[in-house]
Design an enzyme around this catalytic site. Structure first.
Site, PDB file in Angstrom:
ATOM      1  N   GLU A  97       0.711  -1.319  -0.273  1.00  7.66           N
ATOM      2  CA  GLU A  97       0.071   0.018   0.198  1.00  7.66           C
ATOM      3  C   GLU A  97       0.825   1.297  -0.132  1.00  7.66           C
ATOM      4  OE1 GLU A  97      -2.654  -0.266   3.334  1.00  7.66           O
ATOM      5  OE2 GLU A  97      -3.330  -2.169   2.887  1.00  7.66           O
ATOM      6  N   CYS A 118       2.922   8.329   1.655  1.00  9.79           N
ATOM      7  CA  CYS A 118       3.493   7.355   2.663  1.00  9.79           C
ATOM      8  C   CYS A 118       3.631   5.932   2.066  1.00  9.79           C
ATOM      9  CB  CYS A 118       2.083   7.261   3.795  1.00  9.79           C
ATOM     10  SG  CYS A 118       2.515   5.947   4.996  1.00  9.79           S
ATOM     11  N   CYS A 125       4.796  -7.682   8.264  1.00 14.18           N
ATOM     12  CA  CYS A 125       5.879  -7.058   9.163  1.00 14.18           C
ATOM     13  C   CYS A 125       6.114  -8.140  10.269  1.00 14.18           C
ATOM     14  CB  CYS A 125       5.190  -5.605   9.827  1.00 14.18           C
ATOM     15  SG  CYS A 125       6.425  -4.970  10.805  1.00 14.18           S
ATOM     16  N   CYS A 129       3.217  -5.831  16.587  1.00 14.06           N
ATOM     17  CA  CYS A 129       2.474  -4.978  17.360  1.00 14.06           C
ATOM     18  C   CYS A 129       1.115  -5.241  17.323  1.00 14.06           C
ATOM     19  CB  CYS A 129       2.687  -3.283  16.756  1.00 14.06           C
ATOM     20  SG  CYS A 129       4.329  -2.920  16.662  1.00 14.06           S
ATOM     21  N   CYS A 132      -1.664  -3.566  15.192  1.00 14.98           N
ATOM     22  CA  CYS A 132      -1.171  -3.202  13.772  1.00 14.98           C
ATOM     23  C   CYS A 132      -1.814  -4.128  12.582  1.00 14.98           C
ATOM     24  CB  CYS A 132       0.170  -2.927  13.692  1.00 14.98           C
ATOM     25  SG  CYS A 132       0.554  -2.510  11.981  1.00 14.98           S
ATOM     26  N   CYS A 356      -2.438   1.641   8.038  1.00  9.42           N
ATOM     27  CA  CYS A 356      -1.646   0.636   7.276  1.00  9.42           C
ATOM     28  C   CYS A 356      -1.815  -0.605   7.270  1.00  9.42           C
ATOM     29  CB  CYS A 356      -0.178   0.892   7.549  1.00  9.42           C
ATOM     30  SG  CYS A 356       0.358   2.587   7.583  1.00  9.42           S
TER      31      CYS A 356
END
Ligand code: SAH
Ligand code: SF4
Length: 371
Positions: A97, A118, A125, A129, A132, A356
């Site tokens: 994205e 961005c 990832c 976290c 997220c 995100c």
């Protein structure tokens, strides 16, 4: 975790690396400059558009390099808001994205607004976290430099189409934030190569001071970034003002607790003489207490840092909620009272899944359902 494409992307090449390839073919080195001018300044969409190159060279380039390694599969503009979200597909069908955030300026209309882009640095990832969407399914792979740079070319294409006058001009955006999917400092070499290309006069010629790298707090890499010749800006995803609270939602805090993170940030700002930004997502009942506000205030004063408060986005499948507006204001008030520079972000693009990783997650789920 690496993906080796059949052809490298032209957007990952520098004049030196490209000239070396050209030399193997007996081409003069100046061709490298011509090719990169077509890519970044004229933003050509097909090799055959490089009209000052001999035809056989164009054919060789087409066989050897990918001109655009990230294709646009979905562009979504939010109706009520000013974000524009691009879902891009890479050559192995991975999705990433890229978001365009427009800040309207009085009286000039959206086409002349300030634009912040961005960008993503990984597919997924590994940092895990708890709030997220990007990290929900773990890390799929790192992006290479060419894929990171290509996101900005796709943004230029979109902006060129909106405002034809900007075509073949300088990059049509004002700031870059490396805050999309992924932990940029976990993909360090590709990140620095990409940002070097973005900064170079033969690339986008985009000032390092207008590029912000956001990290969840990889201390050794923050120290390494402090030593880079290009002075990028730094943002830290803090999200907790004590180890106890931060540790609950950010596993990275176990490896690098605040006692290590804070001195590293100090080293960075001493070196670059710029304010660092502390990002702090407000999550109801988790980190929105007056005590957290006071501790965050003390950290911000100690670091001379700017604080960006972000009411958390709801992510499907995750329990977190944003605090009520009055509670957000009270939290911000504690910081303001001590003259800490603080913004309470009215989050943009909620209606297009702006947090995100959410748009990618949804599309992957739809793909699975259709398979
Ligand atoms: N990995 C880097 C950069 C990408 S994360 C980092 O963590 O800094 C990009 C930003 O999106 C971070 O500030 C992150 O905290 C924020 N973010 C993630 N999930 C969110 C959510 N549910 N609501 C609001 N912001 C979120
Ligand atoms: Fe990764 Fe940043 Fe999301 Fe944490 S907030 S999982 S580091 S992308």
């Amino acid at each position: 975790m690496k993906f080796t494409p059949a052809k490298p992307a032209i957007t990952g090449e520098t004049p030196d690396s490209l000239a070396a390839r050209l030399r193997e073919r007996g081409e003069p080195a100046f061709r490298a400059g011509q090719i990169l001018e077509w890519v970044y300044k004229k933003r050509v969409r097909a090799w055959d558009g490089m009209t000052n190159l001999p035809r056989p060279l164009r054919a060789w380039l087409a066989d050897t390099f990918e001109l655009m390694p990230a294709s646009l599969v979905l562009g979504r503009e939010s109706a009520a808001d000013v974000t524009d979200k691009l879902l891009l597909e890479l050559r192995d069908r991975s999705l990433i994205e890229t978001v365009i955030i427009r800040a309207p300026q009085d009286g000039v209309g959206l086409d002349h607004s300030r634009k912040t882009i961005c960008i993503s640095t990984q597919v997924g990832c590994a940092m895990g976290c708890a709030f997220c969407a990007s990290g929900l399914a773990g890390l799929k792979r790192d992006l290479d430099a060419g894929e990171i740079v290509a996101q900005l070319l796709q943004v230029c294409r979109r902006e060129d189409a909106r405002t034809p006058r900007a075509r073949a001009g300088p990059a049509s955006f004002d700031n870059i934030v490396v805050m999309g999917m992924g932990e940029p400092l976990a993909n360090y070499d590709a990140l620095i190569r990409a940002l070097t290309i973005v900064n170079a006069p033969w690339g986008f010629g985009f000032g390092a001071r207008r590029i912000t790298v956001s990290t969840s707090g990889l201390v050794p890499k923050i120290l390494r970034l402090a030593g880079e010749p290009l002075g990028f800006r730094l943002a830290i995803s803090l999200h907790g003002a004590t180890d106890e609270v931060r540790g609950k939602i950010m596993p990275v805090n176990k490896a690098w607790p605040l006692a290590e993170l804070i001195p590293a940030v100090k080293t960075f700002s001493a070196r670059h003489g710029r304010m660092v930004t502390l990002e702090f997502i407000l999550i109801e009942g988790l980190n929105d207490s007056p005590d957290q506000a006071e501790k965050l205030r003390d950290i911000a004063l100690d670091l001379h840092a700017h604080v960006n408060l972000i009411p958390c986005n709801t992510v499907e499948g995750l329990p977190w909620k944003r605090p009520a507006p009055a509670r957000q204001e009270r939290f911000a008030g504690v910081l303001r009272a001590a003259r800490v520079s603080v913004t309470l972000r009215r989050e943009k693009g909620h209606d297009i899944d702006a947090a995100c990783g959410q748009l990618r997650l949804k599309t992957e789920k739809e793909r699975e359902a259709a398979a």
